[in-house]
Scaffold this motif. Sequence first.
Motif, PDB file in Angstrom:
ATOM      1  N   ILE A 175     -15.382  -5.493 -44.431  1.00 40.37           N
ATOM      2  CA  ILE A 175     -14.537  -5.411 -43.243  1.00 40.37           C
ATOM      3  C   ILE A 175     -13.095  -5.752 -43.587  1.00 40.37           C
ATOM      4  CG2 ILE A 175     -14.034  -6.503 -41.014  1.00 40.37           C
ATOM      5  CD1 ILE A 175     -17.101  -6.803 -40.677  1.00 40.37           C
ATOM      6  N   GLU A 176     -12.895  -6.829 -44.351  1.00 39.38           N
ATOM      7  CA  GLU A 176     -11.546  -7.233 -44.740  1.00 39.38           C
ATOM      8  C   GLU A 176     -10.870  -6.152 -45.570  1.00 39.38           C
ATOM      9  OE1 GLU A 176     -12.395 -10.958 -46.645  1.00 39.38           O
ATOM     10  OE2 GLU A 176     -12.174 -12.091 -44.774  1.00 39.38           O
ATOM     11  N   VAL A 182      -9.353 -12.309 -40.176  1.00 43.02           N
ATOM     12  CA  VAL A 182      -8.805 -10.968 -40.338  1.00 43.02           C
ATOM     13  C   VAL A 182      -7.443 -10.993 -39.669  1.00 43.02           C
ATOM     14  CG1 VAL A 182      -9.060  -8.536 -39.785  1.00 43.02           C
ATOM     15  CG2 VAL A 182     -11.070  -9.892 -40.368  1.00 43.02           C
ATOM     16  N   ASN A 183      -6.400 -10.712 -40.457  1.00 44.01           N
ATOM     17  CA  ASN A 183      -5.031 -10.771 -39.949  1.00 44.01           C
ATOM     18  C   ASN A 183      -4.746 -12.119 -39.279  1.00 44.01           C
ATOM     19  OD1 ASN A 183      -4.543  -8.161 -40.854  1.00 44.01           O
ATOM     20  ND2 ASN A 183      -5.253  -7.273 -38.939  1.00 44.01           N
ATOM     21  N   ASN A 184      -5.183 -13.183 -39.919  1.00 46.50           N
ATOM     22  CA  ASN A 184      -4.993 -14.554 -39.457  1.00 46.50           C
ATOM     23  C   ASN A 184      -5.653 -14.850 -38.111  1.00 46.50           C
ATOM     24  OD1 ASN A 184      -3.602 -15.528 -41.701  1.00 46.50           O
ATOM     25  ND2 ASN A 184      -1.692 -14.628 -40.964  1.00 46.50           N
ATOM     26  N   VAL A 185      -6.642 -14.050 -37.724  1.00 49.00           N
ATOM     27  CA  VAL A 185      -7.403 -14.295 -36.505  1.00 49.00           C
ATOM     28  C   VAL A 185      -8.803 -14.734 -36.919  1.00 49.00           C
ATOM     29  CG1 VAL A 185      -8.354 -13.272 -34.409  1.00 49.00           C
ATOM     30  CG2 VAL A 185      -6.092 -12.558 -35.215  1.00 49.00           C
ATOM     31  N   LYS A 186      -9.218 -15.910 -36.438  1.00 54.38           N
ATOM     32  CA  LYS A 186     -10.530 -16.432 -36.794  1.00 54.38           C
ATOM     33  C   LYS A 186     -11.616 -15.612 -36.102  1.00 54.38           C
ATOM     34  CE  LYS A 186     -13.520 -20.412 -36.526  1.00 54.38           C
ATOM     35  NZ  LYS A 186     -13.806 -21.655 -35.873  1.00 54.38           N
TER      36      LYS A 186
END
Length: 127
Positions: free
Chosen positions: A115-116, A78-82
């Motif tokens: 969620i995404e 999510v927003n490039n956070v694993k």
Amino acid sequence: MEESFYVIFKWMNTELDLDLFERQVYAVIYSYSNNGENTFNSTISYLAGVTGISKRKVKYILDDFVEKGLIGKKDYKVNNVKRCMYYVINVEENRKKWKRKKLCREAAEETIKRIEKEEKEEKKKNK
């Protein structure tokens, strides 16, 4: 102060070959996974805080649970956070040799998509 609790059921002691720390982590995941989607979406820090176990030990326990087939794990970004979502393969399913494991994985994937989507919509609103 937020009150929260988890229950270690008798079957967790008698039917799962888990030590005290493992039972605590499993009990938290199991308790919070009764959300209709069989998923637990939280952090290792949260699990460590609620159980009093180190983050390193919690990470080890989670990896071991995935390897043993007690829980499943789905990675996503999510927003490039694993991030990781865990889903319980509960004892009843365990007794049936994980026949519903695929359904739990699919439920986790649907939750991740939701969620995404919500985060994308929120990001658009904030622009």
